[in-house]
Design a protein around this motif. Structure first.
Motif, short mmCIF file in Angstrom:
data_model
loop_
_atom_site.label_atom_id
_atom_site.label_comp_id
_atom_site.label_asym_id
_atom_site.label_seq_id
_atom_site.Cartn_x
_atom_site.Cartn_y
_atom_site.Cartn_z
N LEU A 43 20.29 88.95 52.85
CA LEU A 43 20.71 89.29 54.21
C LEU A 43 21.31 90.69 54.30
CD1 LEU A 43 21.21 88.40 57.17
CD2 LEU A 43 23.44 87.56 56.42
N LEU A 44 22.04 91.11 53.25
CA LEU A 44 22.70 92.41 53.29
C LEU A 44 21.71 93.56 53.35
CD1 LEU A 44 25.63 91.90 50.74
CD2 LEU A 44 25.70 91.77 53.24
N ALA A 45 20.49 93.33 52.87
CA ALA A 45 19.46 94.38 52.88
C ALA A 45 18.46 94.18 54.02
CB ALA A 45 18.72 94.40 51.55
N SER A 46 18.67 93.16 54.85
CA SER A 46 17.73 92.86 55.92
C SER A 46 17.94 93.80 57.10
CB SER A 46 17.89 91.42 56.40
OG SER A 46 17.63 90.51 55.34
N ALA A 47 16.83 94.29 57.67
CA ALA A 47 16.90 95.14 58.85
C ALA A 47 17.05 94.27 60.10
CB ALA A 47 15.64 95.98 58.96
N THR A 48 17.62 94.83 61.14
CA THR A 48 17.72 94.11 62.41
C THR A 48 16.38 94.14 63.12
OG1 THR A 48 18.39 96.06 63.67
CG2 THR A 48 20.15 94.75 62.65
N VAL A 49 16.21 93.20 64.03
CA VAL A 49 14.98 93.16 64.83
C VAL A 49 14.86 94.45 65.64
CG1 VAL A 49 13.76 91.93 66.68
CG2 VAL A 49 15.06 90.65 64.95
N ILE A 109 5.20 98.79 58.04
CA ILE A 109 6.38 99.46 58.60
C ILE A 109 7.58 98.52 58.60
CG2 ILE A 109 7.37 100.50 60.68
CD1 ILE A 109 4.53 101.49 61.37
N ALA A 110 7.35 97.29 59.05
CA ALA A 110 8.46 96.33 59.15
C ALA A 110 9.07 96.03 57.78
CB ALA A 110 7.98 95.04 59.80
N GLY A 163 17.43 98.18 55.94
CA GLY A 163 18.53 97.38 56.51
C GLY A 163 19.85 97.88 55.96
N SER A 164 20.71 98.37 56.80
CA SER A 164 21.97 98.95 56.34
C SER A 164 23.16 98.25 56.99
CB SER A 164 22.02 100.45 56.65
OG SER A 164 21.84 100.66 58.04
N LEU A 165 24.29 98.40 56.34
CA LEU A 165 25.54 97.89 56.93
C LEU A 165 26.00 98.86 58.01
CD1 LEU A 165 27.35 96.83 53.65
CD2 LEU A 165 26.89 95.31 55.56
N THR A 166 26.24 98.34 59.19
CA THR A 166 26.73 99.16 60.30
C THR A 166 27.89 98.44 60.97
OG1 THR A 166 25.33 98.13 62.01
CG2 THR A 166 24.34 99.93 60.72
N PRO A 167 28.67 99.16 61.80
CA PRO A 167 29.78 98.50 62.50
C PRO A 167 29.33 97.34 63.38
CG PRO A 167 30.02 100.88 62.60
CD PRO A 167 28.66 100.61 62.03
N ASP A 168 28.05 97.35 63.83
CA ASP A 168 27.55 96.28 64.70
C ASP A 168 27.15 95.03 63.93
OD1 ASP A 168 27.86 97.84 66.99
OD2 ASP A 168 25.87 98.72 66.79
N SER A 169 26.94 95.16 62.62
CA SER A 169 26.46 94.02 61.83
C SER A 169 27.65 93.27 61.24
CB SER A 169 25.50 94.50 60.74
OG SER A 169 26.11 95.49 59.93
N GLN A 170 28.42 92.59 62.11
CA GLN A 170 29.65 91.94 61.67
C GLN A 170 29.40 90.88 60.62
OE1 GLN A 170 32.80 92.90 62.58
NE2 GLN A 170 33.40 91.51 60.94
N ARG A 171 28.31 90.13 60.78
CA ARG A 171 28.03 89.08 59.80
C ARG A 171 27.81 89.68 58.42
NH1 ARG A 171 22.69 85.17 59.62
NH2 ARG A 171 23.28 83.95 57.80
N LYS A 172 27.09 90.80 58.35
CA LYS A 172 26.86 91.46 57.06
C LYS A 172 28.17 91.96 56.46
CE LYS A 172 22.16 93.35 57.42
NZ LYS A 172 21.41 94.62 57.43
#
Length: 688
Positions: A196-202, A314-315, A320-329
């Motif tokens: 999950l930590l390396a997963s990109a957002t939709v 491409i997908a 997938g990076s940690l960002t301030p919006d990805s609280q679960r990560k």
């Protein structure tokens, strides 16, 4: 030993952000002011994602202060770049106690040169080095050999490696990797690979494929795509491959696939998907469009002009990076670090000295730690609010409290799944549960019999979420309740007045705010409940507030505030405060209290020396009791906005069991803090 640490990796995407988040969580419990520094970054035109993520967990310094030089500036003149980095670091170091330096990302210099340059920077800054390795695609022996070579290289440039973290280790082989790392001359730890930590957002994938959202909730584009399914088969076969959190790709000219996937997502007995991408650029036919819209589904459906192969390529390569919006990560990264790296292990290597300064971040870190030491059960009545669900996910991941969420279980869990949240450990309970409704109604009717309450009427009342949650606390089915994100203060706390009632010897329920200043914690009361308390009530508020202060590690020194100090003023308002002060001294002679006293004399030692030179409270007060709600409410908001203080609360005090109210504008962070506070209150009650 150095008091600052430099995170150095051997390649890009090693997981330095995960390690940095864990370090900051540990440091915030022990250190006063912390900074994050990025010596080399990509561009001044685009905000650095890593720094943006980490700054929220440090001491509020300006973005520019925490940056060194760009890759381009490094290429133009490496020696000048190094001088500039040292200059910026020294300026930053003078303002804080500890700096976490996050090394370069291997996006602009060849790897050997970049490792060498990071080592030179660390040596010139005088920081310890923590080596971070990416073990995901490497055998245990290779990771060990890479660590040995890297340590020798770093030491050859006169920097000191104090530890190694192997990140993204296959979970089933953690022990094998740890054995290999024990051969190193420095301590080493392993962190498991968490996909999950390396997963990109939709949303990130949509942007990369040039897609357009045609159905669904835009807010759900923040959900991570935990897997990718190419649905190039019949619908009935595709359904067997669906998994939780998947992003499904299907041909845009196969309407039966869109309908089948949308129906499966809506079904309770199928996984909750992250989204759908329709490839080929085909328009959805009108009849199919009407049918899909009739589902009223929030599932994001995206269309792209690319073919299946191009879209999949491409997908799968979207970062997938940690960002301030990805609280679960972020929560998962911190929880993983805390679980696998012993508390104090790295801090001991850094020889970070403890501080007596209580910063907001340190207070919050210690608050969560205290709640975690003896987990309590908290009920959250507002299960239909996304903020509550997000906070619950954080609380469960960090193991802060056990939770019951009120609401229809299918709806609550479906919405949590849509948001990409894991609430498996939470109990979801309907306030319509017939057995509990009957039990609660009978108990409520008994408690309110003196008011003419009958069971028939009580059956209606206890179905209200605030009454239902309060009855759970009253009957010991939960240790505390937190509500108010969707309801008024009166709606939240009125049931507690009727059911839980006040502690023995306490005549009034009141509130206090924990004011997290830059270097200390103060307690303000009453700022939310009682409009114009009498002298006796004011004394009750002071004693309750002193108890609240002590519960949260603040030594209570009470200032009974007024517009006059000592015996100089007269009038009904001053007399009320003077009388309240005397009552406190009589009822609680062990407490340090002063009043009437003006705010400046309570906080400023020089003013106190002039106005009350012999007082042990004046100039060093920690608990401030306001004479009325108007003064208290305006003052806490003025200090919050003008001084940048963090106001945590209101914390309700005086009740037999803890119930706390949220602001309807509460953020997820506020809810997490309030639940932790409620848990600590419950611990204190259980200890009596």
């Amino acid at each position: 030993m150095a008091h600052s640490v430099y995170l150095v990796a051997l390649e890009g995407s090693a997981g330095k952000s995960t390690v940095a988040l864990g370090l900051l969580a540990r440091l915030n419990k022990r250190v006063g002011r912390i900074a994050v520094f990025r010596p080399i970054f990509q561009s001044r035109d685009t905000p650095d994602e890593v720094l943006t993520l980490l700054l929220a967990r440090t001491s509020g310094l300006a973005f520019e202060e925490c940056l060194g030089v760009t890759y381009q500036e490094f290429h133009q003149d490496p020696e000048a770049a190094l001088s500039r980095i040292i200059e910026k670091f020294r300026a930053l170091e003078r303002k804080v106690d500890t700096v976490v330096v996050v090394g370069s990302d291997y996006t602009g210099v060849s790897s050997p040169v970049e490792l060498e340059f990071n080592a030179r920077i660390a040596a010139n800054l005088g920081t310890a080095v923590l080596l971070v390795l990416n073990a995901q695609a490497h055998r245990a022996r290779d990771v060990g050999q890479s660590a040995t070579i890297a340590i020798e290289e770093i030491q050859s440039h006169h920097a000191t490696v104090v530890g190694v973290v192997a990140n993204r280790v296959p979970e089933e082989r953690m022990e094998r990797y740890q054995q290999e790392l024990t051969r190193l001359e420095v301590p080493a730890w392993c962190l498991p690979n968490i996909p999950l930590l390396a997963s990109a957002t939709v949303g990130a994938i949509m942007e990369d494929v040039g897609g357009t959202l045609i159905y669904g909730d835009p807010d759900l584009l923040h959900r991570e795509a935990e897997g990718l399914l190419i649905a190039g088969m019949s619908v009935q076969h595709a359904l067997t491959y669906l998994q939780e959190g998947q992003l499904v790709m299907a041909a845009g000219d196969r309407p039966e696939m869109l309908i089948g996937i949308a129906a499966a997502h809506a079904a309770e007995n199928y996984p909750s998907l992250a989204g759908v991408i329709l490839v080929g650029g085909f328009e959805v036919e009108e009849s199919v469009d009407r049918l899909v819209q009739g589902f009223h589904s929030k599932l994001p459906v995206i269309t792209t002009a690319h073919d299946t192969y191009t879209t999949a390529r491409i997908a799968s390569n979207t970062k997938g990076s940690l960002t301030p919006d990805s609280q679960r990560k972020v929560d998962l990264a911190v929880a993983t670090f805390e679980k696998h790296i012993p508390d104090g292990a790295i801090l001991g290597l850094l020889d970070v000295p403890p501080t007596t300064v209580m910063t907001p971040l340190r207070f919050e870190a210690e608050l969560v730690d205290r709640a975690r030491t003896d987990r309590k059960h908290i009920v959250l009545p507002e299960g239909d609010d996304d903020r509550i669900l997000r906070a619950a996910s954080t609380l469960l991941l960090r193991e802060v409290a056990d939770l019951t969420i009120l609401g229809k279980e299918a709806s609550v869990r479906a919405r949590a799944a849509e948001l990409g949240l894991n609430l498996e450990a939470a109990r979801v309970l309907s306030p319509e549960d017939p057995e509990l409704v009957q039990r609660f109604a009978e108990e409520y009717a008994r408690l309110r019999a003196h008011k003419g309450m009958r069971v028939e009427r009580a059956l209606e009342i206890v179905r209200d979420v605030s009454y239902f949650g309060t009855m759970m606390v009253h009957l010991g089915l939960a240790d505390g309740m937190v509500s108010g994100a969707l309801h008024t203060t009166a709606h939240t706390i009125k049931p507690s007045f009727e059911i839980i009632k006040t502690k023995p010897g306490v005549s009034i329920v009141s509130s206090s705010f924990l004011m997290l200043m830059e270097d200390r914690v103060l307690v303000y009361a009453d700022c939310a409940v009682n409009p114009d308390p009498s002298a006796a009530q004011l004394a009750d508020i002071a004693i309750s507030s002193a108890e609240t202060a002590a519960q949260f590690g603040v030594e209570p020194r009470i200032a009974m505030l007024s517009y006059s100090t000592g015996s100089s003023g007269f009038g009904a308002d001053v007399d009320k405060v003077r009388e309240a002060t005397q009552i406190v001294r009589e009822r609680a002679p062990h407490l340090s209290v002063e009043g009437p006293i003006q705010y400046d004399a309570a906080v400023d030692a020089s003013v106190a020396q002039t106005k009350l030179p012999d007082s042990d409270v004046a100039g060093r007060a920690t608990v401030f009791i306001f004479p009325d709600l108007n003064t208290g409410n305006n003052t806490y908001k003025a200090v919050q906005r003008s001084a940048g203080a963090v106001a945590v609360g209101p914390v309700l005090q005086g009740l037999n069991k803890p119930v706390n109210d949220l602001s309807r504008g509460a953020l997820v962070h506020d809810i997490v803090n309030t639940v932790a506070i409620t848990a600590v209150q419950a611990q204190a009650l259980a200890a009596k």
